[in-house]
Design an enzyme around this catalytic site. Structure first.
Site, PDB file in Angstrom:
ATOM      1  CG  HIS A 108       3.631  -0.725  10.150  1.00  0.00           C
ATOM      2  ND1 HIS A 108       3.428  -0.493   8.929  1.00  0.00           N
ATOM      3  CD2 HIS A 108       3.786  -2.082  10.156  1.00  0.00           C
ATOM      4  CE1 HIS A 108       3.369  -1.373   7.935  1.00  0.00           C
ATOM      5  NE2 HIS A 108       3.564  -2.257   8.725  1.00  0.00           N
ATOM      6  CD  GLU A 187       7.360  -4.906   9.044  1.00  0.00           C
ATOM      7  OE1 GLU A 187       6.776  -5.843   8.813  1.00  0.00           O
ATOM      8  OE2 GLU A 187       6.849  -3.746   9.211  1.00  0.00           O
TER       9      GLU A 187
HETATM   10  P1  PGA Z   1       3.210  -7.608   4.357  1.00  0.00           P
HETATM   11  O1  PGA Z   1       2.996  -6.878   5.491  1.00  0.00           O
HETATM   12  O2  PGA Z   1       3.412  -9.179   4.940  1.00  0.00           O
HETATM   13  O3  PGA Z   1       1.749  -7.848   3.764  1.00  0.00           O
HETATM   14  O4  PGA Z   1       4.223  -7.434   3.299  1.00  0.00           O
HETATM   15  C1  PGA Z   1       4.185  -6.955   6.498  1.00  0.00           C
HETATM   16  C2  PGA Z   1       4.068  -5.688   7.506  1.00  0.00           C
HETATM   17  O5  PGA Z   1       3.509  -4.717   7.011  1.00  0.00           O
HETATM   18  O6  PGA Z   1       4.129  -5.722   8.529  1.00  0.00           O
END
Ligand code: PGA
Length: 284
Positions: A108, A187
């Site tokens: 992540h 992401e």
């Molecule tokens: P968020 O986080 O939906 O709060 O933007 C997504 C993530 O970090 O996986």
């Protein structure tokens, strides 16, 4: 028996994924309460989607007991390398399996881009974690995505390539054999935890990134296997935008952070996921 297991695995592959990453937002009691509320509202109409929740490690067992009864899966936010043994403070994969985790989030951005340089996760470490997951019962969700600076430099493709190649090149033959269970999350770092519409990608950008990811997967694995790897989107997913992201060809689900800790938002989100159009598996 084998046929049934294969059919189950196929069903699993066909479902839309909604993975909730609760990060460190909730304590143990809050996690239990939120899990109960989400489990209660997860009705049969939404069973076309596969919902998984990643609570804090300390709440994994209690949350797992609650959500498993509602057909919701358990996800770990990370794994440690190395198995059981003399490793103080470590959570090895065997323990996560025992807790009932079916998924684990790996790499992540909040672990890759930590402030203290010595604690940042490298692609090499992520590679080892992926190998361990791919040799276990746990399905890894590899997070990829460019930073804001990389985006403005036009370096999105390079950033994604580096993460995919660094994370997946050289994995063991056994891990490669089972690579189709891998999930890749796109992401964009600049879109995580954003509440401004100008700071989330539109569907065209997500589609482009999806194509880039697929291209790099083709360079790493045989096409037949690479085609089965699922790509999901994460970054400020909300009930209002989830259908748009899921309509992008190639996007099979979403990774939800903050909104996933709010049971009312999750109810609205799952309704939208259940009723939206089904996108193709591959980007076009
Ligand atoms: P968020 O986080 O939906 O709060 O933007 C997504 C993530 O970090 O996986």
């Amino acid at each position: 028996m084998e046929g049934t297991m294969e059919a189950q695995a196929q069903q699993h592959m066909d479902k839309r994924l909604v993975i909730c990453n609760w990060k460190a937002y909730l304590g143990i009691a809050e996690s239990v309460r939120t899990a109960e509320a989400i489990a209660e509202s997860f009705s049969d109409s939404e069973k076309g989607c596969l919902l998984a929740i990643a609570p804090t490690n300390l709440a994994l067992c209690r949350v797992g007991e609650i959500i498993s009864k509602a057909g919701i899966s358990l996800c770990a936010q990370d794994i440690d390398i190395g198995g059981k043994g003399a490793k103080t403070g470590s959570t090895p994969i065997e323990v996560l399996e025992e807790a009932g985790c079916e998924f684990a989030i790996i790499g992540h951005s909040e672990r890759r881009h930590r402030k203290a340089p010595e604690t940042k996760e490298s692609d090499a470490l992520i590679n080892r974690k992926l190998d361990i997951c791919l040799n276990s019962q746990i399905i890894p969700i590899l997070c990829t995505g460019e930073t804001e600076e990389e985006r403005y430099r036009g370096a999105t493709n390079n950033a994604i390539k580096k993460q995919l190649v660094g994370g997946l090149e050289g994995i063991s033959a056994e891990a490669k054999e089972g690579i189709e269970k891998l999930i890749v999350a796109y992401e964009p770092v600049w879109a995580i935890s954003s509440n401004r519409i100008s700071r989330i990608p539109d569907v065209t950008e997500v589609n482009e990134a999806c194509k880039m990811i697929r291209r790099h997967l083709y360079s790493l694995f045989v096409k037949e296997k690479a085609d089965r790897i699922r790509i999901i989107y994460g970054g400020s997913v909300e009930p209002a935008n989830v259908s748009a992201y899921l309509s992008v060809n190639g996007i099979r689900g979403v990774l939800v952070g903050k909104a996933g800790t709010d049971a009312a938002k999750m109810e609205a989100m799952l309704k939208a996921v259940g009723s939206g159009p089904v996108a193709q598996l591959l980007p076009s």
